[in-house]
Design a protein around this motif. Structure first.
Motif, PDB file in Angstrom:
ATOM      1  N   ILE A 218      -1.422  51.135  53.866  1.00 36.96           N
ATOM      2  CA  ILE A 218      -2.129  51.566  52.718  1.00 36.96           C
ATOM      3  C   ILE A 218      -1.832  50.408  51.583  1.00 36.96           C
ATOM      4  O   ILE A 218      -0.280  50.134  51.452  1.00 36.96           O
ATOM      5  CB  ILE A 218      -1.698  52.706  52.145  1.00 36.96           C
TER       6      ILE A 218
ATOM      7  N   ARG B 244      -7.171  51.827  53.112  1.00 38.65           N
ATOM      8  CA  ARG B 244      -6.295  52.529  53.961  1.00 38.65           C
ATOM      9  C   ARG B 244      -6.647  52.328  55.318  1.00 38.65           C
ATOM     10  O   ARG B 244      -7.685  52.707  55.846  1.00 38.65           O
ATOM     11  CB  ARG B 244      -6.321  53.966  53.484  1.00 38.65           C
TER      12      ARG B 244
ATOM     13  N   ARG C  40      -0.168  52.362  60.342  1.00 40.46           N
ATOM     14  CA  ARG C  40      -0.898  52.672  59.196  1.00 40.46           C
ATOM     15  C   ARG C  40      -0.416  52.092  58.237  1.00 40.46           C
ATOM     16  O   ARG C  40       0.543  51.847  57.760  1.00 40.46           O
ATOM     17  CB  ARG C  40      -0.629  54.255  59.133  1.00 40.46           C
TER      18      ARG C  40
END
Length: 270
Positions: free
Chosen positions: A142, A156, A140
């Protein structure tokens, strides 16, 4: 009028008059013409008081006219400084190119701030997009993207962990696509992209330096390399800096199917 204000005095055809068209709408169109024809980006406009005196209207009328042009992205309010003509919108390109390369191509200085990284189980939609079984983790990432110091987009993204081992240990302020190629021999060559409009939530608005609820352009892109999905990224772009232009053609003679492709010319800012 102050020396910094550059809206010219009204001509006989640009006066606000009593009639069927509301005064705020008349003034809005007068200001629109001045901004589009005479004022470069970043130019200050007169204060509400000065415009009210110049056009013989109330400050409430001026505020309404300016507010609409701010909503449209033609003007921008700067707290404590006044109202200015906004930067021309950039054309948002719909082909596979990294933000870094795109900004450099436009003659702008790109910069990236990493907001957060993690390896965790993605939501079902992202797991499906990446071809992951339920419960399998993904990377993940961002990031906040800037050009010439101006925050333009929040990204994101989810990345296939098995195909990008060690991704989060790289210098993620650099071009991600360049590092996918250099480190993993992955060169995204195909993508599905969906576009929609959305109001900025509190966190996205904070990162972009905007008010909560400000209109944004949202792009979700699922990218593949060598036929295998690698990236599921959603980007929130400032609606006051970008626009999308598409050329529509019938793909098959005699059919009702219409394909859309990006028209590669500028109409404003990216």
């Amino acid at each position: 009028m102050s020396a910094a204000a550059h809206v010219p005095p009204p001509t006989p055809t640009e006066r606000v008059v009593n009639g069927p068209t509301p005064k705020h709408a008349q003034l809005r169109e007068i200001l629109r013409r001045s901004v589009e024809r005479e004022l470069p980006p970043g130019s200050p406009i007169p204060s509400e008081r000065e415009l009210a005196q110049q056009y013989g209207v109330s400050r409430l009328t001026v505020r309404s006219a300016i507010g609409k042009l701010v909503e449209e992205g033609l003007l921008a309010r700067v707290r404590g400084k006044g109202t200015f003509t906004a930067a021309r919108r950039m054309e948002l390109q719909l082909y596979l190119m990294s933000f870094t390369d795109d900004m450099r191509r436009r003659g702008l200085a790109p910069a990236t701030e990493v907001i957060s990284t993690s390896t965790e189980v993605p939501p079902v939609t992202s797991a499906h997009a990446l071809g992951l079984a339920p419960g399998v983790p993904a990377h993940r990432l961002i990031r906040l993207r800037r050009a010439d110091g101006v925050p333009l987009a929040v990204e994101r993204g989810w990345y296939h962990a098995d195909r990008t081992p060690g991704l989060l240990e790289l210098d993620l302020t650099r071009s991600l696509y360049a590092q996918l190629a250099d480190e993993f021999d992955l060169r995204p060559d195909h993508a599905y992209q969906t576009v929609w409009a959305e109001s900025a939530d509190r966190e996205t608005a904070r990162l972009l330096g905007m008010r909560t609820g400000t209109p944004l352009l949202v792009f979700r892109r699922v990218s593949s390399a060598n036929g295998e999905p690698v990236e599921d990224m959603t980007s929130w772009y400032r609606g006051d800096h970008y626009q999308v232009t598409m050329q529509l053609d019938r793909s098959i003679p005699g059919s009702d199917t219409i394909n859309s492709t990006e028209q590669p010319h500028y109409g404003g800012t990216r």
